[in-house]
Design an enzyme around this catalytic site. Sequence first.
Site, PDB file in Angstrom:
ATOM      1  N   GLU A 129      35.807  39.519  36.621  1.00 36.60           N
ATOM      2  CA  GLU A 129      37.257  39.711  36.689  1.00 36.60           C
ATOM      3  C   GLU A 129      38.026  38.456  36.264  1.00 36.60           C
ATOM      4  O   GLU A 129      39.127  38.551  35.718  1.00 36.60           O
ATOM      5  CB  GLU A 129      37.687  40.148  38.096  1.00 36.60           C
ATOM      6  N   HIS A 138      36.506  44.031  27.677  1.00 30.99           N
ATOM      7  CA  HIS A 138      35.098  44.378  27.918  1.00 30.99           C
ATOM      8  C   HIS A 138      34.245  44.154  26.675  1.00 30.99           C
ATOM      9  O   HIS A 138      34.653  44.470  25.561  1.00 30.99           O
ATOM     10  CB  HIS A 138      34.989  45.824  28.385  1.00 30.99           C
TER      11      HIS A 138
END
Lengths: 191, 119
Positions: A129, A138
């Site tokens: 995170e 991602h």
Amino acid sequence: YAYFNGKPRWTRGAPMTLTYAFSPYNMIDRVSVPEIRAVFKRAFSRWASVIPVSFQETPQYDKADITIGFYLGDHGDGEPFDGVLGVLAHAFSPQNGRFHLDAAEMWSVDVEREESRVAVDLESVATHEIGHVLGLGHSSVKEAVMYPSLSPRRKKVDLKIDDVAGVQSLYGSNPNFSFSSLLQSQNSFNA
Amino acid sequence: RIIPESATVITSESHKTQTHNATWHDFSKFLYAERGSHVSGMSELKKYFHRFGYLSLPETTPNFTDTFDSQFETAVFRYQKRLGLPVTGKLDSETISTIVAPRCGVSDAATNGIHATRR
């Protein structure tokens, strides 16, 4: 690696220091506060070792750049958590700084000693995170920290070449970092 | 709330025991589904694909259908390519395993295209 749309990043004068704070009201009982603080300190330091950005914890939650908290279900940001497993956490792109973890998870700081089959390694999720907080999206590289999924009881905390290349393209390289040492450690791990 | 003990343990083909997400483990029933398949509950899987940025809401019907249509096949292709899976367009075992795994809530669509890492 990938960025958020528009490639947002933190912009501060050099040397850049970002502060982070834990919510005084939204923490969990399963892991002690000192353990949580230690886990996040390690997670932040991994990213700090590869880019010219440092992170400092502050008790002033309202003034911190990055705000961290554990929340249950609908917590007001339009992205409700879903209980055990499923979605584990989410964080916002720069320079928002919000970092939310699902309080329903069986968070663990030592998955090898955990008995629960659904224990989730806090440090792995924290490291992932923080990548979002810094501006990374991602990755499609399964071994990378920024890959979107993480199996229960799995620990994945070491930044891979893909993670490092991505974050360095946003912030540049930490002068003390060398790719050769990263390659060396990855090669010895693979061997 | 689903309690931890209710999580399903599935033994994979490689005999590794994996614990799957209680929320999404039902999606394993779509294993081997492909274009043209009609499986009850597939609309839920389409919602998952919508949530993580791979499928737009239908324009002609109010909800997703349970049919594996061409639009969903495109979404599966996109998902497999994005997550480094074999690009088959089918819900093979590797794709289903990835779908049911716990994950980050940030949408995969929130990010720009993939940049290759030079080795």
